[in-house]
Design an enzyme around this catalytic site. Structure first.
Site, mmCIF file in Angstrom:
data_model
loop_
_atom_site.group_PDB
_atom_site.id
_atom_site.type_symbol
_atom_site.label_atom_id
_atom_site.label_comp_id
_atom_site.label_asym_id
_atom_site.label_seq_id
_atom_site.Cartn_x
_atom_site.Cartn_y
_atom_site.Cartn_z
ATOM 1 N N LYS A 195 0.846 -1.200 0.000
ATOM 2 C CA LYS A 195 0.000 0.000 0.000
ATOM 3 C C LYS A 195 0.880 1.248 0.000
ATOM 4 C CE LYS A 195 -1.929 2.953 2.947
ATOM 5 N NZ LYS A 195 -2.091 4.095 2.031
ATOM 6 N N GLU A 269 9.674 1.749 10.411
ATOM 7 C CA GLU A 269 10.620 2.862 10.270
ATOM 8 C C GLU A 269 9.799 4.123 10.409
ATOM 9 O OE1 GLU A 269 12.152 5.988 9.169
ATOM 10 O OE2 GLU A 269 12.274 5.248 7.112
ATOM 11 N N CYS A 303 12.775 11.392 7.408
ATOM 12 C CA CYS A 303 12.834 11.042 8.821
ATOM 13 C C CYS A 303 14.242 11.191 9.388
ATOM 14 C CB CYS A 303 12.347 9.606 9.017
ATOM 15 S SG CYS A 303 10.621 9.373 8.580
ATOM 16 N N GLU A 402 8.820 16.435 15.167
ATOM 17 C CA GLU A 402 9.372 16.298 13.827
ATOM 18 C C GLU A 402 8.702 17.320 12.905
ATOM 19 O OE1 GLU A 402 10.514 12.640 10.879
ATOM 20 O OE2 GLU A 402 8.498 12.632 11.738
#
Length: 505
Positions: A195, A269, A303, A402
């Site tokens: 996906k 992750e 990331c 983040e």
């Protein structure tokens, strides 16, 4: 959106060349099929906002169909392939991807806003390298070892695939994530239901076409749609034996909850807010280049972004002077231009989120040390200029959360002990970097940093096949190397007795 006609014309021309369908189907069992729900979603050019194509809005029943097709392939033609045959097929896929990587790179430049030189020279180079790397590892994917055994006994282990693997990826590196996940999953002998992100699916669908062209029907299936529908259905599916997800911490937690009901293994992750540490003995020119990569590669939508820049107070002023000079030299512009270093963000919603972080930082007392310029002709595109913040406290929002954009906060430090404590004071632990010419210091700091990857005198170096993954809330499991193959397979012990049968006495 009001953009110059020459920009619009260029983007339309490239889209005509590389977008393969007006309406993309799901790839299920070797066929391109419509969603059971009959709904589609428009995907857009991140720079111009114009429509690129329609993709299916998947349903739970679509996931059921895809998992059934993957299961059939695993129990049939794909599951019968030897390690050597799997290796040969992965090499064949890599050959085709190499031929078509220019078109795939342009899809990501259109849909995500990646500068084309980055999507081509970095992302798609890694795609090909990863496929070839795991093709090589596939030859020994199910070989085990022979532990010591007593007289009249023989013990050996086997590495076996899980079966159907459910893979979910993020929008920031659409093509690259396909190879990161499918390379080891297929090398280990699994079949896959994949996906992609709703924000960026086109390069995944075109790569799916290549995989399907080479592999038995149903080995790789692609279902597009919302994470709350397709993602949840995939991670909760009783016939999905293993889950791999790249995304936000919240998405990872949801996947773990869904998989926990059947105790399925999960690789994750997730996010990061990564420290980039410059010691006073560092080569400052190299450290500045590393800071640019850490802060601005993929517009900071990564990331691994080095969004917390720690510079020793003895070299802070000189470092900043060199950094500002290099920032002034960067080309902010159209991602399709070969000269562009920094492109737009994925869409206006995300650009607004990133600007919100900058505004919050100002309200919390931060100063703006540097803010780049956006070309006048592109001001209606979702650009956020390269931005460096100062006077940020360690517990301010941009130092804790983040940001996922071309924004970094600069911190000064005095001692190694101080900077290590501050660098590790985060819920994340994906990556970190150290800039120093002192080899002992490099080893010692690398050992003390709480991160899955520590770069020394480099940043975002993912070309060599070393294991990659996070500590703490940055994830579980490893990608990119032999350890990833372990994540996509399980160990069976076989113990053979050639002597007397044990008894109770």
């Amino acid at each position: 959106m009001s953009l110059p006609e020459e920009v619009l014309a260029k983007h339309r021309s490239v889209a005509d060349d590389v977008v393969g369908e007006e309406v993309y189907g799901h790839l299920i069992g070797g066929e391109w099929v419509e969603s059971d729900g009959g709904e589609t979603r428009t995907t857009h050019d991140s720079t111009t906002g114009e429509a690129l194509a329609e993709v299916q809005q998947g349903t739970r029943s679509d996931v059921d169909r895809a998992v059934a097709a993957a299961r059939e392939a695993f129990e049939g033609r794909w599951g019968e392939k030897s390690p050597q045959q799997r290796a040969d097929l992965l090499h064949e896929i890599a050959d085709v991807v190499e031929e078509e990587k220019t078109s795939i790179a342009r899809l990501d430049s259109l849909e995500v806003g990646k500068p084309n030189k980055h999507s081509l020279l970095v992302d798609n180079t890694i795609v090909v390298d990863q496929l070839r790397h795991f093709a090589s590892l596939a030859r020994t994917a199910d070989s085990g070892r022979c532990p010591p055994a007593g007289e009249d006994k023989h013990i050996y282990t086997r590495r076996e695939p899980y079966g159907v693997v459910g893979c979910i990826s993020a929008w920031n590196f659409p093509a690259m994530f396909v190879a990161w996940k499918l390379g080891p999953a297929l090398a280990a002998g699994n079949s896959v239901v994949y996906k992609p992100s709703s924000r960026a699916a086109l390069s995944t669908l075109e790569l799916g076409r290549i995989f399907d062209r080479v592999l038995p029907d149903g080995t790789v299936n692609v279902v597009t749609g919302a994470g709350g529908v397709v993602g949840d259905a995939l991670t909760a599916h009783e016939d999905v034996a293993k889950v791999s997800l790249t995304g936000s911490t919240g998405a990872g937690q949801a996947a773990m909850r869904n998989a926990a009901n059947r105790v399925a293994p999960v690789s994750l992750e997730l996010g990061g807010n990564n420290p980039n540490i410059v010691f006073p003995d560092a080569d400052l020119d190299d450290a500045v280049e590393g800071a640019l990569v850490a802060m601005l590669f993929n517009q900071g939508q990564q990331c691994t972004a080095g969004s917390r820049l720690f510079v020793h107070e003895d070299v802070r002023d000189e470092f900043c002077e060199r950094l500002y000079a290099r920032l002034d030299e960067l080309e902010v512009g159209d991602p399709l231009s070969p000269l562009t270093d920094v492109g737009p963000l994925v869409d206006h919603d995300h650009a607004d989120e990133v600007r919100g972080y900058v505004e919050t930082a100002r309200q919390e007392g931060a100063s703006v040390l540097y803010e780049g310029e956006i070309p006048d002709e592109l001001r209606d595109a979702p650009f956020v200029p390269p931005t460096l913040l100062g006077d940020v406290d360690d517990d301010d929002t941009v130092a804790v959360e983040e940001v996922f954009g071309p924004v970094a906060a600069l911190f000064a430090f005095e001692s190694r002990a101080e900077v290590l404590a501050r660098a590790n004071d985060t819920e994340f632990g994906l990556a970190a970097a150290v800039w120093t010419t002192d080899l002992d210091r490099a080893h010692e700091v690398a050992a003390d940093l709480e991160a899955g990857t520590v770069w020394v005198n480099t940043y975002n170096d993912l070309f060599e096949p070393a294991p990659y993954g996070g500590y703490k809330q940055s994830g579980l499991g490893r990608e990119l190397a032999a350890e990833a193959l372990d994540d996509y397979s399980r160990t069976k012990s076989v113990k053979m007795n050639h002597g007397d049968v044990p008894n109770l006495g």
